[in-house]
Design a protein around this motif. Structure first.
Motif, PDB file in Angstrom:
ATOM      1  N   HIS A  90      -5.048   0.946   8.393  1.00 37.04           N
ATOM      2  CA  HIS A  90      -5.469   2.245   7.445  1.00 37.04           C
ATOM      3  C   HIS A  90      -4.689   3.052   6.902  1.00 37.04           C
ATOM      4  O   HIS A  90      -4.831   4.300   6.663  1.00 37.04           O
ATOM      5  N   TRP A  91      -3.376   2.712   6.913  1.00 40.05           N
ATOM      6  CA  TRP A  91      -2.017   3.601   6.593  1.00 40.05           C
ATOM      7  C   TRP A  91      -2.296   4.267   5.308  1.00 40.05           C
ATOM      8  O   TRP A  91      -2.017   5.264   5.028  1.00 40.05           O
ATOM      9  N   HIS A  92      -2.882   3.598   4.279  1.00 42.31           N
ATOM     10  CA  HIS A  92      -3.156   3.991   3.036  1.00 42.31           C
ATOM     11  C   HIS A  92      -4.281   4.818   2.859  1.00 42.31           C
ATOM     12  O   HIS A  92      -4.662   5.364   1.635  1.00 42.31           O
ATOM     13  N   ASP A  93      -5.428   4.842   3.999  1.00 38.07           N
ATOM     14  CA  ASP A  93      -6.605   5.620   3.774  1.00 38.07           C
ATOM     15  C   ASP A  93      -6.445   7.076   4.153  1.00 38.07           C
ATOM     16  O   ASP A  93      -7.744   7.606   4.411  1.00 38.07           O
ATOM     17  N   PHE A  94      -5.183   7.490   4.602  1.00 35.23           N
ATOM     18  CA  PHE A  94      -4.993   8.909   5.030  1.00 35.23           C
ATOM     19  C   PHE A  94      -4.548   9.613   3.873  1.00 35.23           C
ATOM     20  O   PHE A  94      -3.188   9.145   3.640  1.00 35.23           O
TER      21      PHE A  94
ATOM     22  N   HIS B 172       1.347   6.684   4.392  1.00 39.90           N
ATOM     23  CA  HIS B 172       1.261   6.853   2.901  1.00 39.90           C
ATOM     24  C   HIS B 172       1.046   8.234   2.319  1.00 39.90           C
ATOM     25  O   HIS B 172       1.454   8.826   1.305  1.00 39.90           O
ATOM     26  N   GLY B 173       0.376   9.139   3.256  1.00 37.84           N
ATOM     27  CA  GLY B 173       0.022  10.602   2.884  1.00 37.84           C
ATOM     28  C   GLY B 173       1.104  11.588   3.184  1.00 37.84           C
ATOM     29  O   GLY B 173       1.946  11.223   4.008  1.00 37.84           O
ATOM     30  N   ASP B 174       0.589  12.821   3.177  1.00 37.75           N
ATOM     31  CA  ASP B 174       1.425  13.878   3.493  1.00 37.75           C
ATOM     32  C   ASP B 174       1.026  14.327   5.172  1.00 37.75           C
ATOM     33  O   ASP B 174      -0.079  14.316   5.341  1.00 37.75           O
TER      34      ASP B 174
ATOM     35  N   THR C  31      -6.557  12.340  -2.717  1.00 42.09           N
ATOM     36  CA  THR C  31      -5.920  11.543  -3.520  1.00 42.09           C
ATOM     37  C   THR C  31      -6.349  10.195  -3.584  1.00 42.09           C
ATOM     38  O   THR C  31      -6.797   9.736  -2.528  1.00 42.09           O
ATOM     39  N   ALA C  32      -6.097   9.339  -4.536  1.00 38.52           N
ATOM     40  CA  ALA C  32      -6.165   8.073  -4.411  1.00 38.52           C
ATOM     41  C   ALA C  32      -5.323   7.399  -3.432  1.00 38.52           C
ATOM     42  O   ALA C  32      -4.250   7.915  -3.361  1.00 38.52           O
ATOM     43  N   ALA C  33      -5.827   6.094  -2.879  1.00 38.31           N
ATOM     44  CA  ALA C  33      -4.921   5.379  -2.068  1.00 38.31           C
ATOM     45  C   ALA C  33      -3.827   4.726  -2.806  1.00 38.31           C
ATOM     46  O   ALA C  33      -4.004   4.207  -3.892  1.00 38.31           O
TER      47      ALA C  33
END
Length: 125
Positions: free
Chosen positions: A71-75, A99-101, A123-125
């Motif tokens: 889920h690296w892009h879901d945070f 992916h996120g901050d 923010t969008a993934a």
């Protein structure tokens, strides 16, 4: 075990790790809660490593890594609150892979971490 921290926006998963974190803690608490929230879009996470934290079982560390990779892009944003130097160093080491901050706060800065994570926009993934 994981304790859910109440009073956060609906897209913020706020948890506190206390005692020894086990494989069962991930599979019975954290993963189902996170994936249910992620079904609605990216989430923000407040992860507090409390004073009563006693470590991770090896399988729990594996579960944490699998959750992060899957889920690296879901945070969209992650606030880690911890005083343990090794945990803070691990977060810094793995931050480029998220992916996120990601921000790190000390336990004395818990209120600042809550404010920071609440103020981040989805923010969008």
């Amino acid at each position: 075990m994981f304790r859910i921290i109440e009073g956060m926006p609906p897209d913020v998963l706020a948890i506190e790790a206390t005692g020894k974190i086990t494989h069962e803690d991930y599979h019975n608490t954290l993963i189902p809660k996170a994936e249910a929230m992620m079904a609605k879009g990216p989430i923000r996470m407040l992860y507090v490593i409390g004073k009563q934290f006693a470590g991770f079982e090896l399988e729990a560390l594996w579960d944490d890594g699998k959750l992060g990779l899957k889920h690296w892009h879901d945070f969209s944003h992650i606030a880690v609150v911890a005083d343990q130097p090794w945990l803070r160093a691990a977060v810094v080491m793995f931050t480029p892979f998220f992916h996120g901050d990601v921000r790190i706060f000390g336990l004395a800065e818990l209120d600042a971490a809550k404010t920071w994570i609440k103020d981040r926009k989805r923010t969008a993934a």
